[in-house]
Design a protein around this motif. Sequence first.
Motif, PDB file in Angstrom:
ATOM      1  N   LEU A 200       0.826  -1.201   0.000  1.00  0.00           N
ATOM      2  CA  LEU A 200       0.000   0.000   0.000  1.00  0.00           C
ATOM      3  C   LEU A 200       0.863   1.254   0.000  1.00  0.00           C
ATOM      4  CD1 LEU A 200      -2.857   1.242   0.245  1.00  0.00           C
ATOM      5  CD2 LEU A 200      -2.568   1.137   2.723  1.00  0.00           C
ATOM      6  N   ILE A 201       1.860   1.283   0.865  1.00  0.00           N
ATOM      7  CA  ILE A 201       2.721   2.458   0.962  1.00  0.00           C
ATOM      8  C   ILE A 201       3.615   2.571  -0.266  1.00  0.00           C
ATOM      9  CG2 ILE A 201       4.566   3.561   2.292  1.00  0.00           C
ATOM     10  CD1 ILE A 201       3.432   2.264   4.791  1.00  0.00           C
ATOM     11  N   ALA A 202       4.204   1.439  -0.651  1.00  0.00           N
ATOM     12  CA  ALA A 202       5.165   1.462  -1.753  1.00  0.00           C
ATOM     13  C   ALA A 202       4.520   1.865  -3.069  1.00  0.00           C
ATOM     14  CB  ALA A 202       5.824   0.096  -1.896  1.00  0.00           C
ATOM     15  N   THR A 203       3.318   1.394  -3.316  1.00  0.00           N
ATOM     16  CA  THR A 203       2.662   1.676  -4.590  1.00  0.00           C
ATOM     17  C   THR A 203       1.679   2.833  -4.494  1.00  0.00           C
ATOM     18  OG1 THR A 203       2.823  -0.685  -5.094  1.00  0.00           O
ATOM     19  CG2 THR A 203       1.410   0.654  -6.512  1.00  0.00           C
ATOM     20  N   GLY A 204       0.828   2.826  -3.476  1.00  0.00           N
ATOM     21  CA  GLY A 204      -0.196   3.855  -3.351  1.00  0.00           C
ATOM     22  C   GLY A 204       0.349   5.200  -2.930  1.00  0.00           C
ATOM     23  N   VAL A 205       1.032   5.253  -1.795  1.00  0.00           N
ATOM     24  CA  VAL A 205       1.545   6.526  -1.292  1.00  0.00           C
ATOM     25  C   VAL A 205       2.653   7.053  -2.198  1.00  0.00           C
ATOM     26  CG1 VAL A 205       2.633   7.673   0.680  1.00  0.00           C
ATOM     27  CG2 VAL A 205       0.930   5.876   1.064  1.00  0.00           C
ATOM     28  N   TYR A 206       3.528   6.170  -2.645  1.00  0.00           N
ATOM     29  CA  TYR A 206       4.598   6.558  -3.573  1.00  0.00           C
ATOM     30  C   TYR A 206       3.997   7.185  -4.832  1.00  0.00           C
ATOM     31  CZ  TYR A 206       9.242   5.951  -5.757  1.00  0.00           C
ATOM     32  OH  TYR A 206      10.469   6.142  -6.346  1.00  0.00           O
ATOM     33  N   GLY A 207       2.897   6.616  -5.313  1.00  0.00           N
ATOM     34  CA  GLY A 207       2.230   7.163  -6.491  1.00  0.00           C
ATOM     35  C   GLY A 207       1.618   8.521  -6.239  1.00  0.00           C
ATOM     36  N   ILE A 208       1.093   8.738  -5.025  1.00  0.00           N
ATOM     37  CA  ILE A 208       0.535  10.047  -4.677  1.00  0.00           C
ATOM     38  C   ILE A 208       1.625  11.108  -4.708  1.00  0.00           C
ATOM     39  CG2 ILE A 208      -0.502  11.398  -2.816  1.00  0.00           C
ATOM     40  CD1 ILE A 208      -2.048   8.877  -2.001  1.00  0.00           C
ATOM     41  N   VAL A 209       2.773  10.778  -4.107  1.00  0.00           N
ATOM     42  CA  VAL A 209       3.905  11.716  -4.117  1.00  0.00           C
ATOM     43  C   VAL A 209       4.321  12.020  -5.547  1.00  0.00           C
ATOM     44  CG1 VAL A 209       6.327  12.022  -3.478  1.00  0.00           C
ATOM     45  CG2 VAL A 209       4.736  10.991  -1.850  1.00  0.00           C
ATOM     46  N   LYS A 210       4.379  11.004  -6.364  1.00  0.00           N
ATOM     47  CA  LYS A 210       4.792  11.176  -7.760  1.00  0.00           C
ATOM     48  C   LYS A 210       3.845  12.109  -8.513  1.00  0.00           C
ATOM     49  CE  LYS A 210       6.203   7.485  -9.768  1.00  0.00           C
ATOM     50  NZ  LYS A 210       7.634   7.805  -9.982  1.00  0.00           N
ATOM     51  N   MET A 211       2.549  11.917  -8.335  1.00  0.00           N
ATOM     52  CA  MET A 211       1.585  12.742  -9.057  1.00  0.00           C
ATOM     53  C   MET A 211       1.626  14.185  -8.568  1.00  0.00           C
ATOM     54  SD  MET A 211      -2.549  12.610  -9.270  1.00  0.00           S
ATOM     55  CE  MET A 211      -2.652  13.673  -7.844  1.00  0.00           C
TER      56      MET A 211
END
Length: 580
Positions: free
Chosen positions: A384-395
């Motif tokens: 969840l953190i690696a894909t979801g939160v990381y993706g939020i930061v990226k966007m």
Amino acid sequence: MPQLLRTNSTESKQEGGDIIEVSDLALVGPSNRAGIGGCFENKFILGVSLFSTLGGFGVLRNVLVIESFAAKFPEIYMNVTLQSKTTFRDGFFPHLYLATAWVGANVSGPICDKIGRKIGIICNAVIFLVGSSLQAGATSPIGLFTGSAVTGLAAGSLTHVVPMYIAEISSAKIRGSLVSLQQLAITFGILVSYWIAYGTSHIGGTRCAPKIPYTLALPNGMLVFNPYTDVPHGGCNGQTQASWRVPLAFQILPALCLAIGMHFMPYSPRWLVERGHEEEALETLSRLRRKPAEEYSVRTEFLEIMAEVHFAREVMKAAYPNAGPVRRIINKYLVLVSSRPKSRRIIVGSLIMTLQQNMGMITLVYLLPMLLGQLGLDPTTTSLIATGVYGIVKMLATLPAIVLVDSVGRRPVLISGAAGCLICLAIISSMVTMYGKDWPAHVVAVRIAIVFVFIYDAIFSYSWAPMGWVVTSEIFPLHLRSTGMSITASTMWSSSFMAGLFAPMQVNPSMGGTWYYIYSATSLAALLSAVFFIPETKGVTLEGMDPLFRDNATDSQREHKEAICRELGLLDRASPNALM
């Protein structure tokens, strides 16, 4: 043919007894603001650009870990998911998409020259729709592989044609901001795709068979799902197939909207001129600029495009007389490597894309969940953190690029991004080297490494990730733009393929920090390239890129271009200084 702009017409007005001459340049009023402010001044072109980026959705990687998917396709699950966990190797399946995307980017160049940017987007949206349908309805690995290959073809083509289309309908002051929307759409699509897949993974429960214990043991002793032994007779009695078919089917929606909606979007006025539709091109340009066709700025931009097309056509005809349709396609590739100025454009574009994919971003995507796992988090939380939160930061980090690219310029964004990535990677490299073989004994080092992975993600996402699309979409002359962008887009996909192929093994503790030092060196190369080699294209029209690359610099070429400009009435554009 539209009326030529022979002179700057003037009008006189009485003011305090003096006669003041007012040229057309004064009549057009103040020019539009640069950057995001200018985008909102012309909401029509902003809307067109936003709509054309709808092809950024892809969920296949997110469903590979769903247990009901594993029960349906055990060979793929065991080859991809578990091999990545146990031997740090990815299977062939995820890379099939990247391989066919490379093919799609390559073939898209000559096709989009023929059918146009708008029709190219529509066709690829339909192809993506077909591929998504094959994936969602797959009942065998062959169907899933075919769907992945088809969507890859479309995705590769779309990354070629969409930035080119946006660049060609934009004005110089807002072009960077609008093309940056491509990267924002990609990050937003990845993020939405993940959360949709995460939500649907709970349909019927998160486990295929809740009452059957896991039987497959990893080297670290953790038990995980085994699709060959942990599935009851008759299939899963918990999590349903809708958990992975729904997100795969969701890809159809944006593709369908793009395919239908692009019918109502304008053609590229530059492509229209190149195909001989001058009247329609002027009308389209007027519509895009939200100004009358008689406006000085619209007429000038239109005639600059005309001059570019006429000059390129005559030069190509003189260099390759009597060339047939196939030979004309080949000639465009030859022209791109036949002279130093045009070769430099290819080198700049391919270099940016190669550096972009080899600055460590893909490997850090594999490193982050491993680091999070060292903090004692369960696999679900780690994912969840690696894909979801990381993706939020990226966007979110992509948003500053849209604001900065047309205000401070491309090179400052690239330079600051490369410097920031270099610092972060140097720290991560040191951490991996010193503590990577025994992370559990150095929890503080793990937390520091995680922080710098997220900082790196933010820095890379506002700089090199979007700037690759921006610079490559604007540096090529019109008659070579589709071919040149096809080469640079295919370079990006081939670099991504190679980086993804070896990334899983690079997080193996036995490798130490070697690969991260290599990524640090790549970031240093990116920094030096941005400082000394990549030109600044901020505020330069697409037809004004030649001087940046010292192109058309011979006396005969300048005289030829000047003659064309004078013939069209662009007297102020025909001076030697304008062409140097």
